[in-house]
Write an enzyme that holds these catalytic residues in place. Structure first.
Site, short mmCIF file in Angstrom:
data_model
loop_
_atom_site.label_atom_id
_atom_site.label_comp_id
_atom_site.label_asym_id
_atom_site.label_seq_id
_atom_site.Cartn_x
_atom_site.Cartn_y
_atom_site.Cartn_z
CG ASP A 61 -15.75 -23.70 49.73
OD1 ASP A 61 -16.74 -23.53 50.49
OD2 ASP A 61 -14.58 -23.42 50.07
CE LYS B 27 -16.44 -18.57 57.20
NZ LYS B 27 -15.76 -19.30 56.17
CD1 TRP C 282 -12.08 -18.23 51.25
CD2 TRP C 282 -11.29 -20.03 52.33
NE1 TRP C 282 -11.94 -17.91 52.59
CE2 TRP C 282 -11.47 -18.98 53.26
CE3 TRP C 282 -10.79 -21.25 52.78
CZ2 TRP C 282 -11.16 -19.12 54.62
CZ3 TRP C 282 -10.49 -21.40 54.14
CH2 TRP C 282 -10.68 -20.34 55.02
C1 LIG Z 1 -14.53 -20.18 56.09
C2 LIG Z 1 -14.37 -20.88 54.80
C3 LIG Z 1 -13.80 -22.16 54.72
C4 LIG Z 1 -13.12 -22.85 55.88
O1 LIG Z 1 -13.92 -23.29 56.82
P1 LIG Z 1 -13.32 -23.98 58.14
O2 LIG Z 1 -14.58 -24.36 58.80
O3 LIG Z 1 -12.52 -22.96 58.86
O4 LIG Z 1 -12.51 -25.15 57.73
C5 LIG Z 1 -13.75 -22.77 53.49
N1 LIG Z 1 -14.20 -22.15 52.39
C6 LIG Z 1 -14.73 -20.91 52.43
C7 LIG Z 1 -15.21 -20.28 51.17
C8 LIG Z 1 -14.83 -20.24 53.64
O5 LIG Z 1 -15.34 -19.01 53.68
#
Ligand SMILES: *Cc1c(COP(=O)(O)O)cnc(C)c1O
Length: 390
Positions: free
Chosen positions: A202, A226, A128
């Site tokens: 993030d 998530k 990521w």
């Molecule tokens: C799932 C995830 C994303 C991406 O999210 P989307 O909604 O699919 O764009 C970004 N960063 C992390 C750490 C993730 O787990």
């Protein structure tokens, strides 16, 4: 008015009205608290306010500018601020676009207003943060301050070794790498490392699973699917002094300043996702808040890692000091048994345990909404599989 048929429930211990369902270990979109789904189901066609006054509408039918939805979004924002102890100088923004869109939206907002590509620091700890680094090159001059690639992303480089650039616009980390299963156990203190840059985090895959030290953060973002609610909602928490540095080319609907000035209503926000996140926040408060949910998350993760470490069949390659509490990748010493494992698990009501295609193996995502019994059932299955197969 038609009465609403409630889902059929079989009460079980601990959770009144629990429906018997399989345990879903998906990395995202992921399992939701059943109580939240049931409440949403009960309110689907006719939402009523806190005093029980029916609106005659479902939430997804409401104007985002109306009084009813206004109370929903205010409630969600206030609950999140209370739960995560978000200080006043931070704006809470509800956006669309998901976590990946933020990889562009963040540099678009922090790399102006003058044209040109300012330096931005990245710490690469897995898939990521790598994606974020790649996307940022369109809008900035990204610099890799540290990378765990040499350890195959099984470790987090010690912040003391990071090569931070002088004058970087921001420093980006992914505080929980969903695919590689590594998690920062505390956020780096950039000032102590000699950097004046704001930290961009993030925290998509562990938001609301543990407290956040906001004194170390400039901006944090998360896709909702998530730990917060349905896909389609993106949370951004941004410090006030970081607004106003957008590049000219930043789309107006993605300009944090516009969104903050309009309380997330610059354009239509993902209304139903905000409502669902608000129900998840209510549920979190009922669980005792973030400290209580963190204690449960620690217990769940310890149970699973101990079972993996104690076995001769399973292993987890991540340095124990930075293992994720949310996403637990694990591998079989006999990879040929993988499909039998997945098949047996599914028969035992344990779903979505296949690892991400980029790393293979298996992965159990055990977010806030995964009950302890789900992890207990997984560990019991793993032990019996090992006994009969190995
Ligand atoms: C799932 C995830 C994303 C991406 O999210 P989307 O909604 O699919 O764009 C970004 N960063 C992390 C750490 C993730 O787990």
């Amino acid at each position: 008015m038609q009465p609403i048929a409630h889902p059929k429930v079989t009460p079980a211990k601990n959770e009144p009205g629990r429906v018997t369902r399989p345990f879903n270990f998906s990395a995202g979109p992921a399992t939701m608290p059943l109580a939240v789904l049931q409440r949403a189901a009960a309110e689907m066609c006719n939402w009523h306010d806190a005093n029980g006054k029916p609106s005659g509408m479902g939430v997804m039918e409401m104007s985002h500018r109306g009084k009813a939805f206004g109370s929903i979004v205010q409630h969600a924002e206030a609950s999140l601020r209370r739960l995560l102890l978000v200080p006043e100088e931070f704006h809470i923004l509800f956006m669309q676009g998901g976590g990946l869109a933020q990889n562009a939206i963040v540099p678009l907002n922090l790399c102006g207003p003058a044209p040109g590509k300012p330096a931005v620091d990245f710490v690469l700890t897995g898939s990521w943060s790598q994606k974020s680094w790649q996307e940022a090159a369109k809008y900035s001059a990204p610099h890799i301050a540290a990378s765990a690639q040499e350890s195959a992303f099984h470790d987090i480089p010690d912040p003391a070794t990071w090569q931070l650039s002088a004058g970087a616009r921001y420093v980006h980390i992914c505080s929980n790498e969903t695919i590689h299963g590594v998690e920062f156990q505390s956020l780096p203190d950039l000032r102590a490392l000699g950097s004046e840059a704001p930290l961009v985090v993030d925290f998509s895959s562990h938001v609301a699973s543990r407290p956040v030290d906001w004194s170390r953060v400039g901006l944090a973002f998360a896709g909702a699917q998530k730990n917060l609610g349905p896909a389609g909602l993106t949370l951004v928490v941004v410090r006030d002094d970081l607004l106003g540095a957008a590049l000219d080319i930043c789309p107006s609907a993605f300009n944090f300043k516009n969104i903050a000035a309009n309380a997330s209503m610059f354009n239509t926000p993902p209304t139903y996702g905000i409502y669902m996140a608000g129900l998840v926040f209510d549920w979190l408060e009922q669980q005792g808040g973030i400290v209580a949910i963190e204690a449960r998350n620690i217990e769940k993760a310890a149970l699973l890692y101990q079972a993996i470490d104690a076995s001769d069949l399973y292993f987890n390659p991540v340095n124990p000091g930075c293992r994720s509490r949310m996403n637990v990748p694990f591998f079989l010493r006999e990879p040929a048994l993988e499909s039998a494992f997945l098949q047996g698990a599914e028969q035992a009501g344990l779903l979505q345990l296949k690892g991400h295609k980029s790393v293979g193996g298996l992965r159990a995502s055990i977010y806030n909404a995964m009950p302890l019994e789900g992890v207990q059932a997984l560990v019991a299955f793993m032990r019996s599989f090992e006994r009969t197969r190995a």
